[in-house]
Design a protein around this motif. Structure first.
Motif, PDB file in Angstrom:
ATOM      1  N   GLU A 153       0.589  -1.143  -0.038  1.00 44.52           N
ATOM      2  CA  GLU A 153      -0.174   0.091   0.130  1.00 44.52           C
ATOM      3  C   GLU A 153       0.757   1.258   0.114  1.00 44.52           C
ATOM      4  N   ASP A 154       2.151   1.315   0.258  1.00 46.60           N
ATOM      5  CA  ASP A 154       3.090   2.314   0.437  1.00 46.60           C
ATOM      6  C   ASP A 154       3.348   2.852  -0.904  1.00 46.60           C
ATOM      7  N   ILE A 155       3.778   4.224  -1.040  1.00 47.29           N
ATOM      8  CA  ILE A 155       4.300   4.496  -2.182  1.00 47.29           C
ATOM      9  C   ILE A 155       5.914   4.224  -2.309  1.00 47.29           C
ATOM     10  N   SER A 156       6.343   3.990  -3.164  1.00 48.89           N
ATOM     11  CA  SER A 156       7.720   3.494  -3.271  1.00 48.89           C
ATOM     12  C   SER A 156       8.061   4.033  -4.961  1.00 48.89           C
ATOM     13  N   SER A 158      10.509   2.706  -8.080  1.00 48.64           N
ATOM     14  CA  SER A 158      10.994   1.271  -8.630  1.00 48.64           C
ATOM     15  C   SER A 158      11.598   1.784 -10.035  1.00 48.64           C
ATOM     16  N   GLY A 159      12.890   1.505 -10.267  1.00 55.14           N
ATOM     17  CA  GLY A 159      13.530   1.893 -11.502  1.00 55.14           C
ATOM     18  C   GLY A 159      13.311   3.357 -11.852  1.00 55.14           C
ATOM     19  N   GLY A 160      13.047   4.542 -11.062  1.00 52.45           N
ATOM     20  CA  GLY A 160      12.821   5.790 -11.326  1.00 52.45           C
ATOM     21  C   GLY A 160      11.410   5.994 -11.648  1.00 52.45           C
ATOM     22  N   VAL A 161      10.339   5.172 -11.296  1.00 54.41           N
ATOM     23  CA  VAL A 161       9.088   5.228 -11.456  1.00 54.41           C
ATOM     24  C   VAL A 161       8.354   5.177 -10.178  1.00 54.41           C
ATOM     25  N   GLU A 162       7.388   6.024  -9.850  1.00 55.58           N
ATOM     26  CA  GLU A 162       6.758   6.231  -8.532  1.00 55.58           C
ATOM     27  C   GLU A 162       5.718   5.086  -8.582  1.00 55.58           C
ATOM     28  N   VAL A 163       5.636   4.151  -7.610  1.00 56.16           N
ATOM     29  CA  VAL A 163       4.555   3.151  -7.858  1.00 56.16           C
ATOM     30  C   VAL A 163       3.688   3.401  -6.489  1.00 56.16           C
ATOM     31  N   VAL A 164       2.363   3.531  -6.902  1.00 55.66           N
ATOM     32  CA  VAL A 164       1.291   3.807  -5.867  1.00 55.66           C
ATOM     33  C   VAL A 164       0.303   2.637  -5.769  1.00 55.66           C
ATOM     34  N   ARG A 165       0.170   2.246  -4.664  1.00 57.48           N
ATOM     35  CA  ARG A 165      -0.645   1.189  -4.252  1.00 57.48           C
ATOM     36  C   ARG A 165      -1.902   1.740  -3.823  1.00 57.48           C
ATOM     37  N   LEU A 166      -3.139   1.320  -4.939  1.00 60.15           N
ATOM     38  CA  LEU A 166      -4.262   1.769  -4.762  1.00 60.15           C
ATOM     39  C   LEU A 166      -5.173   0.934  -3.898  1.00 60.15           C
TER      40      LEU A 166
END
Length: 177
Positions: free
Chosen positions: A113-116, A118-126
């Motif tokens: 669920e956290d924002i992270s 990865s590889g320069g891309v921000e991943v947001v868990r919906l």
């Protein structure tokens, strides 16, 4: 633990009563909870009948056996009760494993669920709703009503986790492992 022995159409016999109580008491190893048991011993012409009604936390078992001897009828009825209790425990265990499987998958989803980054891309868990067993048609309806683009659900028909997603052209995609 309470065990009562009732004699019907037969003279009460301490040997039979002790034998029945000893046999029922051995079920304590299988049940692992305090239980109450009612044993009814009866004789009708040549039929010797042993009946057991056992109740414990969350379980109620009834078994009847008849032979030409009350001792063997008691043995058979206790074996029958033991089988029923073991079968009930296996069902309960399978159900518990099914629940833990769902919980572990849910925990895995919640951990992401956290924002992270990865590889320069921000991943947001919906924050999706809980995956619950449903058919693909229900999942598509849920996707449409929720307004989300992706939905993970437990497929009721195959008992596997699947994904439905909204495609750019408006159609709905279906992903199964």
């Amino acid at each position: 633990m309470g065990i009562t022995v009732t004699f019907r159409q037969i003279e009460p016999n301490e040997t039979l009563k002790g034998y029945a109580v000893d046999k029922i008491t051995k079920l304590d190893k299988v049940i692992n909870n305090p239980f109450d048991a009612s044993v009814i011993l009866s004789v009708k012409k040549y039929r010797h009948i042993a009946e057991v009604l056992l109740t414990a936390k969350g379980i109620s078992v009834k078994a009847i056996e008849e032979t030409d001897d009350l001792f063997s009828a008691i043995d058979l009825v206790v074996d029958k009760v033991e089988k029923q209790v073991k079968k009930f425990r296996e069902k309960r265990k399978e159900h518990a494993n099914y629940g833990s499987l769902n919980k572990s998958i849910l925990d895995e989803v919640i951990e992401e669920e956290d924002i992270s980054v990865s590889g320069g891309v921000e991943v947001v868990r919906l924050n999706n709703s809980l995956p619950k067993p449903m058919t693909m048609d229900d999942a598509v309806k849920h996707l449409e009503f929720s307004g989300k683009d992706v939905l993970l659900f437990l497929n009721f028909e195959t008992n596997t986790y699947n994904v439905v997603c909204r495609l750019k052209d408006g159609r709905v995609g279906f992903i199964e492992p």
